[in-house]
Design an enzyme around this catalytic site. Structure first.
Site, PDB file in Angstrom:
ATOM      1  CE  LYS A   1      -1.878 -15.982   4.231  1.00  0.00           C
ATOM      2  NZ  LYS A   1      -0.968 -17.007   4.750  1.00  0.00           N
TER       3      LYS A   1
ATOM      4  CD  GLU B   1       2.960  -0.612   8.089  1.00  0.00           C
ATOM      5  OE1 GLU B   1       4.121  -0.266   7.785  1.00  0.00           O
ATOM      6  OE2 GLU B   1       2.193   0.092   8.755  1.00  0.00           O
TER       7      GLU B   1
ATOM      8  CB  CYS C   1      10.120  -4.733   7.585  1.00  0.00           C
ATOM      9  SG  CYS C   1       9.358  -4.270   9.128  1.00  0.00           S
TER      10      CYS C   1
ATOM     11  CD  GLU D   1      13.093  -6.559   2.993  1.00  0.00           C
ATOM     12  OE1 GLU D   1      12.259  -7.026   2.202  1.00  0.00           O
ATOM     13  OE2 GLU D   1      12.786  -5.994   4.046  1.00  0.00           O
TER      14      GLU D   1
HETATM   15  P1  NAP Z   1       5.256 -12.247   1.770  1.00  0.00           P
HETATM   16  O1  NAP Z   1       5.710 -13.385   0.965  1.00  0.00           O
HETATM   17  O2  NAP Z   1       4.825 -11.011   1.074  1.00  0.00           O
HETATM   18  O3  NAP Z   1       4.071 -12.814   2.686  1.00  0.00           O
HETATM   19  C1  NAP Z   1       3.359 -12.025   3.601  1.00  0.00           C
HETATM   20  C2  NAP Z   1       1.986 -12.615   3.783  1.00  0.00           C
HETATM   21  O4  NAP Z   1       1.263 -12.529   2.569  1.00  0.00           O
HETATM   22  C3  NAP Z   1       1.995 -14.085   4.164  1.00  0.00           C
HETATM   23  O5  NAP Z   1       0.916 -14.347   5.029  1.00  0.00           O
HETATM   24  C4  NAP Z   1       1.786 -14.743   2.822  1.00  0.00           C
HETATM   25  O6  NAP Z   1       1.263 -16.036   2.908  1.00  0.00           O
HETATM   26  C5  NAP Z   1       0.808 -13.807   2.168  1.00  0.00           C
HETATM   27  N1  NAP Z   1       0.780 -13.859   0.718  1.00  0.00           N
HETATM   28  C6  NAP Z   1       1.664 -14.428  -0.152  1.00  0.00           C
HETATM   29  N2  NAP Z   1       1.275 -14.241  -1.420  1.00  0.00           N
HETATM   30  C7  NAP Z   1       0.124 -13.541  -1.375  1.00  0.00           C
HETATM   31  C8  NAP Z   1      -0.769 -13.032  -2.370  1.00  0.00           C
HETATM   32  N3  NAP Z   1      -0.536 -13.179  -3.682  1.00  0.00           N
HETATM   33  N4  NAP Z   1      -1.861 -12.337  -1.968  1.00  0.00           N
HETATM   34  C9  NAP Z   1      -2.092 -12.134  -0.651  1.00  0.00           C
HETATM   35  N5  NAP Z   1      -1.303 -12.605   0.338  1.00  0.00           N
HETATM   36  C10 NAP Z   1      -0.206 -13.298  -0.019  1.00  0.00           C
HETATM   37  O7  NAP Z   1       6.307 -11.755   2.796  1.00  0.00           O
HETATM   38  P2  NAP Z   1       7.122 -12.629   3.792  1.00  0.00           P
HETATM   39  O8  NAP Z   1       8.218 -13.265   3.039  1.00  0.00           O
HETATM   40  O9  NAP Z   1       6.196 -13.481   4.590  1.00  0.00           O
HETATM   41  O10 NAP Z   1       7.689 -11.507   4.788  1.00  0.00           O
HETATM   42  C11 NAP Z   1       8.853 -10.840   4.555  1.00  0.00           C
HETATM   43  C12 NAP Z   1       8.581  -9.466   3.992  1.00  0.00           C
HETATM   44  O11 NAP Z   1       7.710  -8.727   4.831  1.00  0.00           O
HETATM   45  C13 NAP Z   1       9.843  -8.633   3.922  1.00  0.00           C
HETATM   46  O12 NAP Z   1       9.938  -8.009   2.671  1.00  0.00           O
HETATM   47  C14 NAP Z   1       9.667  -7.589   5.009  1.00  0.00           C
HETATM   48  O13 NAP Z   1      10.337  -6.411   4.829  1.00  0.00           O
HETATM   49  C15 NAP Z   1       8.207  -7.416   5.044  1.00  0.00           C
HETATM   50  N6  NAP Z   1       7.765  -6.943   6.355  1.00  0.00           N
HETATM   51  C16 NAP Z   1       7.384  -5.637   6.460  1.00  0.00           C
HETATM   52  C17 NAP Z   1       6.984  -5.129   7.678  1.00  0.00           C
HETATM   53  C18 NAP Z   1       6.539  -3.710   7.824  1.00  0.00           C
HETATM   54  O14 NAP Z   1       5.930  -3.362   8.818  1.00  0.00           O
HETATM   55  N7  NAP Z   1       6.789  -2.838   6.871  1.00  0.00           N
HETATM   56  C19 NAP Z   1       6.976  -5.954   8.807  1.00  0.00           C
HETATM   57  C20 NAP Z   1       7.394  -7.276   8.667  1.00  0.00           C
HETATM   58  C21 NAP Z   1       7.774  -7.761   7.414  1.00  0.00           C
HETATM   59  P3  NAP Z   1       2.253 -17.305   3.023  1.00  0.00           P
HETATM   60  O15 NAP Z   1       3.110 -17.128   4.201  1.00  0.00           O
HETATM   61  O16 NAP Z   1       1.326 -18.426   3.210  1.00  0.00           O
HETATM   62  O17 NAP Z   1       3.028 -17.342   1.735  1.00  0.00           O
END
Ligand code: NAP
Ligand code: MG
Length: 489
Positions: free
Chosen positions: A193, A267, A301, A398
């Site tokens: 997804k 991650e 991230c 963050e």
């Molecule tokens: P997010 O809100 O956690 O969303 C990540 C993914 O999870 C999206 O596809 C999102 O869908 C989905 N999602 C949302 N709520 C969910 C739930 N309750 N259950 C399962 N999946 C769910 O994060 P983001 O705002 O997209 O990304 C930013 C974050 O990612 C930052 O904190 C960053 O540090 C972290 N990140 C970490 C890494 C790493 O390798 N450590 C790499 C990149 C990013 P929707 O988009 O449809 O809401």
């Protein structure tokens, strides 16, 4: 980042000359369906959402919204495909993955343009970083497909089964490659997804996967919102959940998986310290700071979002950094000269803006470059906070935007204590001309990746992942295979 050569002399001053990449021959469909069982199929409930270009706020496409019923269909397709895919001769599996890598390379321009349109990142980054690294990831894991027993000598290796994979919006294609390539190489099938704001390159990748002739159901792409992700996490038919995203959602997922037999990797977020010692090559370090925090609008991230600079050089570093920030071009992601593109979404811009207010309320001094930004779209000028203290929210939390918190230090130990005083542990950076300091600091920072005299360098051969609230498990390199295998005695 822009160099003076990117600007033309005009009337005795520097005049910026735009050079946007053309969108000719870039095919974006009006409507995208779900990719299940090797075909594009309409969602069961008939619901769709729009994906927009964050630089113009214009709609790019209508995209299917997958419900739990669609996820169930995808799991069944993946389970069916697993039987044949896992028994295929490993060298044959490798050939399919090589084919994906080669087609990605052939269509790299189209992928780069779509990535920049859908997510807002500068074309120079999608062209030179995201797309080549995604192809490199498929090449790298294709090579492992028939060599798994050499990765784990003397141990029996078996695929896990069906993997559910959920990715964020900051590196949409690259994160899809990080997830899909090792899973397939190890003989698993997947349901992936993409994030709601950036579904297009994963759907383009579905087209590549179909063109590469992969058996139907080996890769399934289900687009949707957070609920679609939750439907994946809660579906009993998965053997593995791989998630990249925020620590908050990571926590929800870890709780949901507790007691299940599903293997998982998370991650999550980060708040990396980029540490500049007084003996560092200062001009190079300034470039490293800029790359560390302004690359991909700071939507990274492992961004170097905290700068720790040693007192004797602090004034000089901050002065040079401010000068350098004034040369950065914020604007059209399709312009090859752009350094900082659009913020990925309205919601993310609001989050960043709330932190700009918090930083000032906390008493820190804010500096932003004075460049013009377009009227429409979501934009944030490169920003630094000085005069911050360790407990400030802009130091601890963050922000995920082009915002840097700057602290100073006197001694090695003070830098180390400050660097480790964070709930996160994903990455870090050290700048010094002393090898001994590099060894000591890289051993002592509690983070998965620590760069020395460079920052934000990625390679498919090296493992990536976090400690503490930055997650569990590793992706990339040989460690990335482990995450998709059952290892016998
Ligand atoms: P997010 O809100 O956690 O969303 C990540 C993914 O999870 C999206 O596809 C999102 O869908 C989905 N999602 C949302 N709520 C969910 C739930 N309750 N259950 C399962 N999946 C769910 O994060 P983001 O705002 O997209 O990304 C930013 C974050 O990612 C930052 O904190 C960053 O540090 C972290 N990140 C970490 C890494 C790493 O390798 N450590 C790499 C990149 C990013 P929707 O988009 O449809 O809401
Ligand atoms: Mg979009």
């Amino acid at each position: 980042m822009a160099t003076p050569e990117n600007k033309l002399a005009f009337d005795g001053g520097w005049q910026y000359s735009p050079a946007p990449e053309s969108t000719d021959h870039v095919k974006i469909k009006k409507t995208y369906e779900l990719f299940i069982g090797g075909e594009f199929v309409a969602p069961v409930q008939g619901k769709y959402f729009d994906t927009i270009n964050p630089a113009t706020e214009e709609k790019l496409s209508k995209v299917a919204l997958a419900s739990a019923a669609d996820v169930d269909k995808a799991v069944k397709a993946a389970r069916k495909a697993f039987v044949g895919w896992s028994r295929l001769k490993p060298a044959e599996r490798g050939k399919y993955i090589f084919r994906i890598a080669r087609i990605l390379q052939e269509r790299s321009r189209e992928f780069a343009v779509i990535e920049s349109l859908d997510g807002g990142k500068p074309i120079r980054e999608s062209r030179d970083v995201d797309v080549p690294l995604a192809a490199a990831h498929f090449f790298y894991y294709a090579g492992w497909a028939d060599k798994l027993e050499y990765a784990f000598p003397g141990r029996a290796v078996k695929p896990l089964g069906v993997a559910g994979q959920i990715i964020p919006w900051n590196f949409p294609l690259l994160m899809a490659a990080w997830k899909i390539a090792p899973a397939l190489a190890c003989g698993n099938t997947v349901v992936l997804k993409p994030a709601e704001t950036t579904p297009l390159t994963a759907l383009k990748l579905a087209e590549v996967i179909a063109d590469a002739g992969l058996p139907p159901g080996v890769v399934n792409i289900v687009t949707g919102a957070g609920e679609t992700g939750a439907a994946i996490v809660n579906h009993p038919g998965f053997d593995k959940i791989a998630f990249t995203g925020s620590t908050d959602v990571g926590r929800i997922i870890q709780k949901a998986l507790a007691g299940s037999n599903k293997k998982y990797t998370l991650e999550l977020g980060g708040k990396a310290a980029n540490i500049i010692f007084a003996d560092a090559a200062i001009d190079e370090a300034v470039e490293g700071i800029v790359n560390g925090i302004f690359f991909n609008q700071g939507h990274v991230c492992c961004a170097g979002s905290r700068l720790l600079v040693q007192e004797p050089v602090a004034d000089a570093v901050i002065r040079k950094l401010r000068d350098r920030m004034e040369t950065l071009i914020v604007g059209d992601p399709l312009d090859k000269n752009t350094d900082i593109g659009a913020i990925n979404s309205k919601q993310q811009l609001e989050t960043i803006k709330s932190y700009l207010a918090i930083g000032q309320e906390e008493g820190s001094e804010m500096f932003q470059s004075s460049c013009a930004v377009p009227k429409r779209g979501y934009w944030c000028r490169p920003t630094i906070f000085t005069g911050v203290s360790q407990s400030n929210r802009v130091v601890q939390e963050e922000i995920f935007g082009p915002v840097l918190a700057i602290q100073t230090f006197r001694t090695f130990d003070e830098a180390l204590i400050k660097a480790n005083n964070t709930p996160y542990g994903l990455s870090g950076g050290v700048w010094t001309d002393k090898g001994s300091k590099i060894f000591k600091m890289t051993q002592s920072i509690r983070a998965g990746v620590v760069w020395a005299n460079t920052f934000n360098k990625f390679d498919p051969t090296s493992p990536f992942g976090g400690n503490k609230e930055s997650g569990v498990g590793r992706e990339g390199g040989m460690h990335g295979l482990d995450a998709y295998l059952k290892l016998g005695g």
